[in-house]
Enzyme design. Structure first.
Site, PDB file in Angstrom:
ATOM      1  N   CYS A 140       0.508  66.078  68.094  1.00  0.00           N
ATOM      2  CA  CYS A 140       0.962  66.826  69.271  1.00  0.00           C
ATOM      3  C   CYS A 140       2.447  66.621  69.529  1.00  0.00           C
ATOM      4  O   CYS A 140       3.148  67.554  69.916  1.00  0.00           O
ATOM      5  CB  CYS A 140       0.162  66.400  70.495  1.00  0.00           C
ATOM      6  SG  CYS A 140      -1.600  66.771  70.405  1.00  0.00           S
ATOM      7  N   TRP A 180      -9.534  64.903  66.597  1.00  0.00           N
ATOM      8  CA  TRP A 180      -9.698  64.316  65.268  1.00  0.00           C
ATOM      9  C   TRP A 180      -8.398  63.792  64.668  1.00  0.00           C
ATOM     10  O   TRP A 180      -8.421  63.044  63.699  1.00  0.00           O
ATOM     11  CB  TRP A 180     -10.289  65.359  64.311  1.00  0.00           C
ATOM     12  CG  TRP A 180      -9.604  66.696  64.388  1.00  0.00           C
ATOM     13  CD1 TRP A 180     -10.040  67.793  65.069  1.00  0.00           C
ATOM     14  CD2 TRP A 180      -8.351  67.073  63.796  1.00  0.00           C
ATOM     15  NE1 TRP A 180      -9.141  68.827  64.946  1.00  0.00           N
ATOM     16  CE2 TRP A 180      -8.094  68.409  64.164  1.00  0.00           C
ATOM     17  CE3 TRP A 180      -7.431  66.420  62.984  1.00  0.00           C
ATOM     18  CZ2 TRP A 180      -6.955  69.100  63.755  1.00  0.00           C
ATOM     19  CZ3 TRP A 180      -6.291  67.087  62.590  1.00  0.00           C
ATOM     20  CH2 TRP A 180      -6.058  68.410  62.970  1.00  0.00           C
ATOM     21  N   ASN A 181      -7.229  64.178  65.187  1.00  0.00           N
ATOM     22  CA  ASN A 181      -5.997  63.914  64.426  1.00  0.00           C
ATOM     23  C   ASN A 181      -5.582  62.440  64.431  1.00  0.00           C
ATOM     24  O   ASN A 181      -4.987  61.953  63.477  1.00  0.00           O
ATOM     25  CB  ASN A 181      -4.850  64.805  64.907  1.00  0.00           C
ATOM     26  CG  ASN A 181      -4.534  64.650  66.367  1.00  0.00           C
ATOM     27  OD1 ASN A 181      -5.404  64.346  67.182  1.00  0.00           O
ATOM     28  ND2 ASN A 181      -3.287  64.867  66.737  1.00  0.00           N
ATOM     29  N   GLU A 232      -4.187  65.999  78.115  1.00  0.00           N
ATOM     30  CA  GLU A 232      -3.086  65.870  77.153  1.00  0.00           C
ATOM     31  C   GLU A 232      -3.324  66.938  76.104  1.00  0.00           C
ATOM     32  O   GLU A 232      -4.204  66.813  75.248  1.00  0.00           O
ATOM     33  CB  GLU A 232      -3.069  64.462  76.544  1.00  0.00           C
ATOM     34  CG  GLU A 232      -1.750  64.121  75.854  1.00  0.00           C
ATOM     35  CD  GLU A 232      -1.726  64.503  74.387  1.00  0.00           C
ATOM     36  OE1 GLU A 232      -1.197  65.593  74.100  1.00  0.00           O
ATOM     37  OE2 GLU A 232      -2.213  63.744  73.555  1.00  0.00           O
ATOM     38  N   LEU A 233      -2.525  68.011  76.186  1.00  0.00           N
ATOM     39  CA  LEU A 233      -2.787  69.205  75.390  1.00  0.00           C
ATOM     40  C   LEU A 233      -1.732  69.363  74.292  1.00  0.00           C
ATOM     41  O   LEU A 233      -1.154  68.391  73.833  1.00  0.00           O
ATOM     42  CB  LEU A 233      -2.866  70.421  76.315  1.00  0.00           C
ATOM     43  CG  LEU A 233      -3.833  70.235  77.510  1.00  0.00           C
ATOM     44  CD1 LEU A 233      -3.831  71.461  78.400  1.00  0.00           C
ATOM     45  CD2 LEU A 233      -5.235  69.904  77.040  1.00  0.00           C
ATOM     46  N   GLY A 266      -6.536  67.434  73.441  1.00  0.00           N
ATOM     47  CA  GLY A 266      -6.997  68.543  72.627  1.00  0.00           C
ATOM     48  C   GLY A 266      -6.182  69.794  72.846  1.00  0.00           C
ATOM     49  O   GLY A 266      -5.041  69.753  73.301  1.00  0.00           O
ATOM     50  N   SER A 267      -6.790  70.919  72.562  1.00  0.00           N
ATOM     51  CA  SER A 267      -6.102  72.209  72.605  1.00  0.00           C
ATOM     52  C   SER A 267      -5.982  72.721  74.037  1.00  0.00           C
ATOM     53  O   SER A 267      -6.700  72.285  74.942  1.00  0.00           O
ATOM     54  CB  SER A 267      -6.865  73.235  71.772  1.00  0.00           C
ATOM     55  OG  SER A 267      -8.120  73.528  72.381  1.00  0.00           O
TER      56      SER A 267
END
Length: 455
Positions: A263, A131-132, A229-230, A207-208
């Site tokens: 991130c 969402w960011n 891509e965390l 995401g996480s």
């Protein structure tokens, strides 16, 4: 049918209740993607490029509508949302211009008459997006993947369903053929099932770490390609010869833009003792100038967090760090009377063992770690399980390059904030994930890199 609400993070108002798609609806989209792939992958690159340029034009045409939706759903400042849309349109045009060069056959001299490598599309790629940056994160994957000849399904974050639907509308406006791209309003369990479907050939996630572990395990079990891509806890290393005026301005931007929910934001500020006090004094003064308020108001310079639970989780990390000895120099308390507001905050004397040192702070909180010299700065910068990005600030560019070479991360910047750029590969190492997006590396991730040998 299960459903979930979406709330405006600034005022907590209900925006929309989204019903999860039925198995029948999901199957229709999977079947459409499979049916669309042969014609789309067979379309000449030039024609795919024409459509991508039309997507860019549609993004610009509908930018105000998209901006309002982004701001309502995840709280992004109006100016930041418009910049994100502009960047997404530019990425479409970049790949329309450069895909042919990135995907052209590469001759390899051998004893054969001819030997070369070709890059061929693989089929349907599932994208699980956060969402960011609800538009840019999607187009960062989508533009190169479509130009490579793949088709795509998007499972977006549950709090930005309107952004997902608008992206689909933009592609439809641009004339994208049916089935080439579709949105799935589904939960994590449904997404796991979609990934297991034989018609889905690969998955990309931003995401996480928790989500990355689950999706990478599922993809591995199916022997399907994945790009992860965390999270990140990027170091912002300030050496004793840095230009403090320029460095502090960059520090404030990198930490507090997007309410710190980035991130690759600077999160750990690693300061050598010689300049630490002077930097901190200026940093606190500059951070105080960030004004919280309505993200649609042009005078607002600090957005709310995307959800109240995210604000509460961030504050727990701050309180635990203070309980363990960190010093609150600014903020560090939720903004009273707000749904998800948190002020620009600075923690000093952060040390190993504290959440502010060990974990990612996904919000507007800066963690200051003081070190005696350059060597210790490098050690501390690398003393993290994450490895997404990092920056070093110095008056000597050659010195900065030497330090950058030692940072264990996917992107090291000298005298510049870490950022994504369509011309440069983007991704991390360690627990920040694997694989690359953007540039030639990103467009080739979801291709079959095939050797052709003619004896």
């Amino acid at each position: 049918m299960a459903s979930y609400p979406t709330l405006n993070p600034f005022d907590g108002r209900d925006l929309r209740t989204v019903e999860l798609m039925s198995a029948v609806a999901v199957e229709q989209r999977l079947a459409a993607a499979q049916a669309a792939f042969p014609a789309w992958s067979g379309l000449p690159l030039e024609q795919r490029g024409v459509l991508l340029r039309q997507v860019a034009a549609a993004l610009r045409t509908r930018r105000d509508e998209i901006q309002r939706t982004m701001t309502r759903e995840m709280g992004k400042l109006r100016g930041e949302a418009l910049a994100e849309i502009k960047k997404s349109a530019a990425a479409c045009e970049y790949y329309a211009d450069h895909a042919a060069g990135y995907l052209s056959p590469q001759p390899i001299p051998t004893e054969a008459q001819r030997s070369y490598v070709v890059y061929q599309p693989i089929g349907c790629v599932l994208a699980v997006m956060p969402w960011n940056f609800p538009v840019w994160q999607v187009f960062r994957f989508l533009a190169p993947s479509l130009m490579a000849g793949n088709v795509a399904l998007l499972k977006h974050a549950s709090n930005v369903p309107g952004c997902a639907d608008l992206i689909a509308a933009v592609l439809a406006d641009a004339g994208m053929p049916a089935g080439v791209f579709a949105v799935l309003h589904i939960d994590n369990e449904q997404a796991a099932g979609v990934l297991r479907d034989r018609r889905v050939k690969a998955v990309t996630l931003t995401g996480s770490e928790r989500a990355g572990r689950a999706i990478a395990a599922n993809a591995g079990d199916q022997l399907k390609k994945c790009v992860m891509e965390l999270g990140g806890s990027d170091a912002f290393v300030v050496l004793d010869d840095a230009d403090l005026d320029a460095t502090v301005a960059a520090a404030v931007k990198s930490r507090f833009d997007n309410a710190g929910q980035t991130c690759i934001a600077a999160k750990r500020f690693v300061l050598v003792d010689a300049i630490a006090d002077a930097f901190v004094q200026r940093f606190v003064a500059a951070a105080k100038a960030r004004v919280y308020g309505d993200p649609q108001d042009p005078s607002t310079t600090l957005a709310p967090l995307a959800r109240a639970d995210l604000r509460d989780g961030l504050h727990r990390q701050v309180r635990q760090s203070i309980d363990q000895g960190a010093r609150a120099l600014l903020g560090c308390e939720p903004l009273a009377g707000t749904h998800a507001g948190y002020p620009a905050s600075i923690l000093d004397h952060v040390a190993p063992g504290m959440p502010a040192y060990e974990e990612e702070l996904f919000g507007p909180v800066a963690a200051i770690v003081r070190v005696k010299d350059e060597a210790e700065a490098v050690r501390v910068a690398n003393d993290t399980p994450f490895g997404l990005g990092g920056s070093v600030w110095t008056g000597d560019a050659a010195r900065g390059e030497r330090v950058a070479a030692q940072l264990q991360c996917g992107a090291a910047f000298v005298n510049s904030v870490v950022r994504s750029d369509a011309r440069l590969p983007f991704g991390g190492t360690k627990r920040s994930g694997f694989g690359r997006e953007l540039a030639e590396h990103g467009i080739r991730e979801f291709t079959n890199i095939k050797t052709v040998y003619v004896a």
